[in-house]
Write a protein that holds these residues in place. Structure first.
Motif, short mmCIF file in Angstrom:
data_model
loop_
_atom_site.label_atom_id
_atom_site.label_comp_id
_atom_site.label_asym_id
_atom_site.label_seq_id
_atom_site.Cartn_x
_atom_site.Cartn_y
_atom_site.Cartn_z
N LYS A 1 0.83 -1.21 0.00
CA LYS A 1 0.00 0.00 0.00
C LYS A 1 0.86 1.26 0.00
N ASN A 2 1.95 1.24 0.78
CA ASN A 2 2.82 2.42 0.88
C ASN A 2 3.56 2.71 -0.42
N MET A 3 3.61 1.72 -1.32
CA MET A 3 4.22 1.91 -2.64
C MET A 3 3.30 2.67 -3.59
N GLY A 4 2.02 2.85 -3.18
CA GLY A 4 1.07 3.48 -4.08
C GLY A 4 0.24 2.47 -4.86
N VAL A 5 0.31 1.22 -4.43
CA VAL A 5 -0.53 0.17 -5.02
C VAL A 5 -1.85 0.13 -4.26
N GLU A 6 -2.96 0.19 -4.97
CA GLU A 6 -4.27 0.09 -4.33
C GLU A 6 -4.55 -1.37 -4.00
N VAL A 7 -5.14 -1.63 -2.83
CA VAL A 7 -5.56 -2.99 -2.47
C VAL A 7 -7.08 -2.99 -2.35
N ALA A 8 -7.74 -3.75 -3.20
CA ALA A 8 -9.20 -3.85 -3.20
C ALA A 8 -9.61 -5.23 -2.74
N GLU A 9 -10.75 -5.27 -2.04
CA GLU A 9 -11.24 -6.55 -1.50
C GLU A 9 -12.52 -6.97 -2.20
N VAL A 10 -12.59 -8.26 -2.52
CA VAL A 10 -13.82 -8.89 -2.99
C VAL A 10 -14.06 -10.12 -2.12
N THR A 11 -15.23 -10.71 -2.24
CA THR A 11 -15.55 -11.91 -1.47
C THR A 11 -16.05 -12.99 -2.41
N LEU A 12 -15.43 -14.15 -2.35
CA LEU A 12 -15.98 -15.35 -2.98
C LEU A 12 -15.82 -16.49 -2.00
N HIS A 13 -16.95 -17.10 -1.61
CA HIS A 13 -16.90 -18.22 -0.68
C HIS A 13 -16.62 -19.51 -1.45
N VAL A 14 -15.46 -20.07 -1.18
CA VAL A 14 -14.97 -21.22 -1.95
C VAL A 14 -15.76 -22.47 -1.56
N GLY A 15 -16.28 -23.17 -2.56
CA GLY A 15 -17.14 -24.31 -2.30
C GLY A 15 -16.64 -25.61 -2.90
N LEU A 16 -17.55 -26.44 -3.33
CA LEU A 16 -17.26 -27.81 -3.76
C LEU A 16 -16.32 -27.87 -4.95
N GLY A 17 -16.34 -26.86 -5.81
CA GLY A 17 -15.51 -26.88 -7.00
C GLY A 17 -14.05 -27.15 -6.70
N ILE B 1 -19.16 -7.97 -4.40
CA ILE B 1 -18.25 -6.83 -4.58
C ILE B 1 -18.99 -5.58 -4.13
N ASN B 2 -18.43 -4.86 -3.16
CA ASN B 2 -19.02 -3.62 -2.70
C ASN B 2 -18.62 -2.46 -3.62
N GLN B 3 -19.43 -1.41 -3.63
CA GLN B 3 -19.18 -0.29 -4.54
C GLN B 3 -17.84 0.37 -4.28
N SER B 4 -17.47 0.49 -3.01
CA SER B 4 -16.20 1.15 -2.69
C SER B 4 -15.01 0.42 -3.31
N GLU B 5 -15.09 -0.91 -3.32
CA GLU B 5 -13.99 -1.70 -3.90
C GLU B 5 -14.05 -1.68 -5.42
N ALA B 6 -15.27 -1.70 -5.97
CA ALA B 6 -15.42 -1.58 -7.42
C ALA B 6 -14.82 -0.26 -7.90
N ASP B 7 -15.03 0.81 -7.12
CA ASP B 7 -14.50 2.13 -7.49
C ASP B 7 -12.97 2.11 -7.53
N LYS B 8 -12.35 1.45 -6.56
CA LYS B 8 -10.88 1.37 -6.54
C LYS B 8 -10.35 0.68 -7.81
N ILE B 9 -11.00 -0.43 -8.16
CA ILE B 9 -10.55 -1.20 -9.32
C ILE B 9 -10.78 -0.43 -10.60
N ASN B 10 -11.96 0.18 -10.73
CA ASN B 10 -12.27 0.98 -11.92
C ASN B 10 -11.31 2.15 -12.09
#
Length: 351
Positions: free
Chosen positions: A193-209, A231-240
């Motif tokens: 993060k201190n390098m200026g790289v954005e860190v965005a979070e998403v959620t996927l619950h890993v299942g049977l696959g 995916i929350n809007q705040s994280e979508a905004d970071k990625i976009n």
């Protein structure tokens, strides 16, 4: 396209049985997705390959102690359950062993009897719907009775169950860890993060696959099990924002990749979104949003090797895997990592 095309030889002794004491000291193979060039580093060197303006996308799912053991009322037969998907009214989709002993109407007692269940439906291949009865808070009971659902190639119980969690795990729901994230420490995340790289979070619950082998010969005939993502809007905004400004979208793990590729529009942008995905990514797939991928070394003939091959090319990936075997990298969940990148230039950073 045949499943055997994604096979490779792996000596059993290279299957990592335990996590390293220091998460970030695992080895890192850096692979050019453009020409197959390879560099051998350690995971803490990942910072040398990241640039300000990049966006690192992590999966903040949390593994639940989803493996529980019970006895059948009446016969006392032992049954093992893996909780896969939470339904309504205390019902769960589960994988049961042995499935033949779990007919509809079967009643099961877990532990000291603080948790009981009844099989109420049969789905497929050992999958059952079980309805639980208990007093108190289900998650607290599960924490006492359950075990971490380690993959079958890990042959002993984990000493510290937190080592099968990422340091940024937040939301309960996975039957397996998003293992590419296991290499990160909190300190390494802060450094990135201190390098200026954005860190965005998403959620996927890993299942049977994650546990289901490919049983067909033709890749196109395989069906992925659906998994819940958000995916929350705040994280979508970071990625976009990173994408619009020319930064790279770097997925941490195949789970983050599947989430992003499921949710992105045709132009590779995101809005707040949640739902179920059974996306199956294999060679020929056109990636909409991700540029690079941090991942582990996956099982032969698995859907995960196919996904990696879609990004970096099957021949280049299998050649890289051969190099990893030769160099005695550690494989699978607790093994070493690979960074598939479009830029092999390395910038040495001051520690």
């Amino acid at each position: 396209m045949e499943v055997k095309d994604f096979d490779y030889e792996l000596p059993e002794e290279l299957i990592a049985q335990d996590p390293l004491e220091d998460r970030s000291s695992s080895r890192l193979m850096v692979l050019s997705k453009d020409n197959g060039e390879i560099a051998h580093r350690h995971f803490y060197d990942i910072c040398n390959y990241l640039k300000a303006g990049d966006c690192l996308v992590i999966n903040n799912t949390k593994v639940i102690p989803a493996r529980i053991f019970g006895v059948k009322e009446g016969s006392g037969a032992h049954l093992e359950f893996l909780l896969l998907k939470r339904g309504e009214n205390d019902c769960w989709e589960t994988l049961v062993k042995p499935g033949k002993k779990a007919k509809i109407g079967t009643k099961i007692v877990f532990g000291d009897g603080s948790l009981k269940g009844e099989i109420v439906d049969i789905i497929e291949e050992g999958n059952r719907i079980i309805k639980f009865e208990y007093d108190g808070i289900f998650e607290e009971i599960l924490d006492k009775l359950g075990q971490m659902p380690l993959p079958p190639y890990i042959t002993h119980k984990l000493k510290d169950k937190n080592r099968y969690q990422t340091v940024y795990a937040k939301y309960d729901g996975s039957a397996a860890a998003p293992t590419a994230g296991l290499h990160f420490t909190k300190e390494l995340i802060e450094k990135i993060k201190n390098m200026g790289v954005e860190v965005a979070e998403v959620t996927l619950h890993v299942g049977l696959g994650t546990f289901r082998p490919v049983k067909v010969d033709n890749v196109l005939e395989h069906h992925m099990h659906s998994e819940f993502y958000q995916i929350n809007q705040s994280e979508a905004d970071k990625i976009n924002k990173a994408k619009r400004n020319g930064g790279r979208i770097i997925a941490v793990g195949t789970t983050s990749t599947r989430t992003l590729e499921s949710a992105a529009d045709e132009n590779g942008f995101l809005t707040e979104k949640s739902g179920w995905t059974d996306i199956f990514i294999y060679p020929g797939y056109n990636f909409k949003i991700i540029d690079c991928l941090i991942t582990n070394f996956h099982l032969p003939k698995s859907t995960l090797v196919m996904l990696v091959s879609a990004l970096a090319g099957r021949e280049q990936v299998l050649k890289a895997y051969g190099e990893a075997v030769k160099e005695k990298y550690r494989f699978f969940s607790f093994g070493d990592a690979m960074f598939i990148t479009n830029d092999m230039s390395e910038k040495k950073l001051d520690n």
